[in-house]
Design an enzyme around this catalytic site. Structure first.
Site, PDB file in Angstrom:
ATOM      1  N   GLY A 195      -0.351  -7.567  -0.253  1.00  0.00           N
ATOM      2  CA  GLY A 195       0.687  -6.721  -0.090  1.00  0.00           C
ATOM      3  C   GLY A 195       0.390  -5.397   0.678  1.00  0.00           C
ATOM      4  O   GLY A 195      -0.957  -4.953   0.486  1.00  0.00           O
ATOM      5  N   CYS A 196       1.209  -4.656   1.077  1.00  0.00           N
ATOM      6  CA  CYS A 196       0.893  -3.205   1.606  1.00  0.00           C
ATOM      7  C   CYS A 196       0.264  -2.408   0.777  1.00  0.00           C
ATOM      8  O   CYS A 196      -0.653  -1.800   0.891  1.00  0.00           O
ATOM      9  CB  CYS A 196       2.203  -2.496   2.367  1.00  0.00           C
ATOM     10  N   TYR A 197       0.960  -2.200  -0.329  1.00  0.00           N
ATOM     11  CA  TYR A 197       0.205  -1.123  -1.516  1.00  0.00           C
ATOM     12  C   TYR A 197      -1.135  -1.795  -1.948  1.00  0.00           C
ATOM     13  O   TYR A 197      -2.052  -0.931  -1.676  1.00  0.00           O
ATOM     14  CB  TYR A 197       1.087  -1.095  -2.650  1.00  0.00           C
TER      15      TYR A 197
ATOM     16  N   THR B  25      -3.355  -3.310  -0.294  1.00  0.00           N
ATOM     17  CA  THR B  25      -4.274  -3.246   0.736  1.00  0.00           C
ATOM     18  C   THR B  25      -4.784  -1.691   0.772  1.00  0.00           C
ATOM     19  O   THR B  25      -6.085  -1.619   1.008  1.00  0.00           O
ATOM     20  CB  THR B  25      -3.630  -3.342   2.246  1.00  0.00           C
ATOM     21  N   GLY B  26      -3.914  -0.683   0.785  1.00  0.00           N
ATOM     22  CA  GLY B  26      -4.347   0.537   0.774  1.00  0.00           C
ATOM     23  C   GLY B  26      -5.472   0.913  -0.503  1.00  0.00           C
ATOM     24  O   GLY B  26      -6.265   1.564  -0.346  1.00  0.00           O
TER      25      GLY B  26
END
Lengths: 366, 366, 366, 366
Positions: free
Chosen positions: C143-145, C147-148
């Protein structure tokens, strides 16, 4: 206190009416309606309106004055019985703006729901029509684009200094599209982007043309006849004596505001030649709008942000001396002077209240 | 590999050149200069360029090809010795765009630093001037506004279908103002606001007029003479046969992009009457730009966002059939097709490389 | 050339895959599917993808490699037959991220459509899992969150310097919400506004907790036990040995980007006291990510704009020396490193291609 | 009518004071000063303030009440003679916020210009300090970040339900940086980007810590001692009994607004376990702020846009029941409740006027 109702409070124009009425010294919002949100507290639909202890009702209750912020057609349906019952109404929809029901049908795609009321409806661009507004019970509140464009052009038109060959290039913030959802209004699509739309003809075009036609001095003498300017089609029969107007709306990545840049050729001899034309045209405009509380003729090009949240129209007229063209830039907040603010201004005039009541607040800047 | 240098990498055009050159298959950026940042790693000045292991130098070193992204006047000073030494140069500044040094002095407020180079400089709007670019050692890269406007108007001008009475209403993102600081570019001032500027004349106006004049068919027969259209001043002598152009730039709250909405009256009989005119004009444009890798004639009004970061110019021509006016909307990324991208396109053509080398990437959307 | 297909190209992740694949040297996009847009040219759905001559199909055709950008549940349905037929797949949806189908059902509200494939799916945070990605045929793209957040925390977790008591405060651009319409994503509502959401638990939380748990060093000696840090509820039984993670996503008025600010208490003695801790922790991170092409440890707090359109994760670790807390800020483009870029990175690793193939471009700045 | 002056009207806080005072029923703005703009009409510096017929003077004239919107140090210099002359003052700068002049010198880099006035200055977070404000002649108006953070945390701190281990993650619009120019505030740099800053310590941190310390219940019984929570450095001596606070400000691409997301561990037994904790904590907050005109405890996460242009602080407390953490989100307009609005609120209380005078207007939404 005048008891006021808002029909369809759940769109941006409706909510803006409620915001502005909150501090009106002589009117009190007592009833709000809205179909999808019926039964919900207004504070739930709009957290910024939690200052009101109101519930959204299916229909507005007993009021002394009503605003309708319904979409077209639905608005005339809702407004007609009120008008017939003697309740004064400002209709923010387009329903009573066009005088000709056939033109309405052509642009809005439905038969007019109450053509019998059209003759008594007054086009409520207050600055240009104040006396008629005073005596009226039914105001057709102008569209947001026409408001900016007409206030930009009226002094030049009425002074007889321009040819009837007008281009209006308008840039609107996205609240102008309303609160309905659409891909073009999705933040990720609209952000960082400018685009033109409705190049085949926007619904505000006939409204602009109608009002310009009404105010245009009837050509009698040396003024340039329309057909000299319009070079195509050769016959030039389509316009029926109306001014030739190209109107291009654009979508700009900001929430509020309309900037309209208007162009028209100056008539020969209308203004002194060279740089002096600039001051001369500004003088024409200053005279025209002298004493107007909500139109300010400014010496520098305005920014829409200078009107954020307030009812001013800033107008900057100038001349492109290289080409002999009048260029006028106007800035408004589309939800205030372009909708809810001018509606309240009309209410004030209709009821004999001070015209600025509830509307005298500086813009929120920055 | 061609060794390339960028003079003044520290502005937006310079940084954009570096970004685009990173993936150029036949050129390698080997040297970058910049005064204020001299001595600093490029990665410190621009974190997004940390892919380069370069230091900003006071002057560029030994290169096969140079781009100058200096401000005007400074650019000609820096470029002249390179050109004289035989290094081919694309100058992104305005220094070699105007053919007439007197006009340059009038608009830029300084004497031209190298007027002897003007005759050999080629105005590098590649699509309109490809053959001249091929043989040139010094390219005047077009301004961002002229690029969008000229590509929008050229097909109609060359086809002889419009009168020389043009309005260009352009909306630019704020990177167009450069990286220098100014109150108008402060986020809190620019956000949520649109405004017009330079109403007395923007420096890109003479560039637009010069290029339109060069491409305008010389009136010989039935074409409408200029003075019929321009109605003021009566004498009409000021323009010296040049087309009458009003150009209004606007600042829009977005980082990149220029949308230009261009208006001109169609000549009588130029196109079939009625709705058919729209398809006819699109046909004119499609023919004109057939095979062009970086101009796309589109059937719907484009959004600037469709070009974010890439070298395309999207052009949408149509006709306002009510008024007989050509309306053309063009969209570009001001930093790519409006500056660094077209500069690389010119380099490619000058050096006989594939024209799309390093430039063939889709826009970053949304 | 590897023939690649994208299942559901019509969302933002799908379109971004197409954009990035355009310049991939060893893969060619040959087939795209999408339900609502089936039958339309891709160029019509996305003007920026007009470089492709592809039509959106109801189902993808014969390909060597597939990406699925479908929503959860639908994705597993579409992916399962491909995997079973031996086609390697990167699934951008959440379907194969959580190891435990019961946890999937709890958070996504449906039974897992293909639980038999879960054991063979590899969580594709390439930097942390490269060897497993190499041998896999089914990648669950993070997921995008997560990943960061995971790239921000992994070096500290694996170095054993923080207590398992983590707060992740993330700020996301609005493309993260996808291309579907919703009032919260209407420009007029999202512009000029920041808000938190999903305070009761975002679907990316279990993914973050799962991956942190897997990488957390098993407490054996002097490390601070979990319950010392979590002070409530007294029993502390709910978490079952997993790190205590509070994750708060926020919506920010920009199109792309996620900034994650991560906080965790440093363990006693983990770093030198005082200011020296800052350089020490940066050293830990630099060592951890040495040689990684897509993670850059930076000395100054990064801006999301430094990653616009590219596959980098910028990580800035520091220490709040007043409180003994690790603070790490990471920046990514949610559609690239947070979705389509990392998916291509995974494809590259799966197929033995250079890991940076098609992904080596600077961010588009400004 | 009270005659009011604004010292340094030319920044955003000064201009916002003028905007809000325009509709104050009992105060009239009669004098404004500003150094750079001295001699110019206020309407020229700020077109939205053209409703005033005032000229910017080098110094304010004779007034009954003064606001200072000067930068720190300059403000104390200007304010001291007024206070000594008996003119009540609200100082919007930081000069009188920190009780300890040594701490002031440490964070602001100059000796305090008027330390003798510090003992009589009252920290004007009206909701928490109303009685002291009433009797004061010199109010230190709180910083924008402290306002949002302290109002978010005060009810929990005073109720004794959280450990003194606090994280405040704040997201601010760019007007918070003031009207001065800086590359980070250039539209093209700030647009489309989020970043953290001041990770080594923002000047609002000591202000937050000071005020939290003052309100924190002195540990006597079962409450968790500070050192149990702070795990590093082992000695834990640095903080001197003050709560451990990490504060991270972020820059967000919007003009106005601060959203603060605050985290702290709940003390054992402080709230009922499980989901019931959420309603319980909301109850604590509702009780605490009952009757407050400018703080509203809301049931859904607020958006900063809900406060655009008005003096409300919206507070949404909740519990992360998985980790036993209090999470409170607060939203304010940094220029109103975070500066000019609370300054007027303090004036009202100081002078015995109705506390909401001039401040009772809904937010401008959307």
């Amino acid at each position: 206190m005048i008891k006021v109702g808002i029909i369809n409070v759940t769109g941006y124009a409706g909510a803006e009416l409620a915001r502005l009425l909150y501090n009106h010294p002589e009117a009190r919002l007592v009833s709000v309606s809205g179909r999808s949100a019926a039964g919900k507290p207004l504070a739930e639909v709009f957290p910024h309106l939690a200052c009101y202890d109101l519930t959204v009702e299916p229909e507005i209750g007993d009021v002394d004055f009503a605003f309708s912020a319904l979409p077209h057609a639905a608005s005339a349906d809702a407004v007609a019985p009120l008008v017939r019952a003697g309740v004064p109404v400002v209709d923010i929809s387009a329903d009573f703006r066009l005088k000709d029901p056939a033109e309405y049908a052509q642009w809005y795609g439905v038969e007019h729901p109450a053509p019998d009321l059209l003759p008594s409806a007054v086009y409520g661009l207050t600055e240009l029509n104040r006396e008629a507004v005073k005596g009226s019970k039914l105001i057709a509140n102008p569209g947001c684009y026409p408001t900016g464009a007409l206030l930009a052009l009226a002094p030049a038109v009425k002074a007889g200094i321009i040819a009837p060959d007008v281009i209006i290039d308008s840039k609107s913030g996205i609240s102008g599209a309303g609160r309905s959802l659409g891909l073009a209004y999705h933040f990720a699509e609209a952000d960082g982007s400018v685009s033109a739309y409705a190049l085949d003809g926007h619904r505000h075009l006939p409204e602009i043309v109608q009002e310009l036609s009404l105010m245009w001095p009837k050509a009698e003498g040396p003024a340039l006849p329309v057909q000299t300017v319009r070079v195509w089609p050769p016959e030039g029969k389509a316009q029926g004596g109306r001014p030739s107007v190209t109107f291009t709306p654009h979508l700009v990545p900001m929430t509020r505001g309309i900037l309209s840049t208007c162009y028209a050729p100056l008539l020969p001899g209308a203004l002194p030649p060279g740089e002096a034309a600039k001051e001369a045209v500004r003088e024409v405009y200053r005279d025209f709008y002298q004493g107007e509380p909500f139109v300010r003729v400014v010496d520098a090009p305005p920014a829409t942000k200078h009107t954020w949240g307030n009812n001013l129209c800033l107008v900057h007229p100038t001349v492109d001396v290289r080409t002999g063209r009048l260029v006028v830039v106007s800035a408004i907040d589309n939800l205030v002077k372009g909708a809810a603010g001018s509606a309240i201004q009309n209410m004030n005039v209709m009821l004999g209240l001070p015209e600025t009541a509830g509307l005298d607040a500086p813009a929120v800047y920055p």
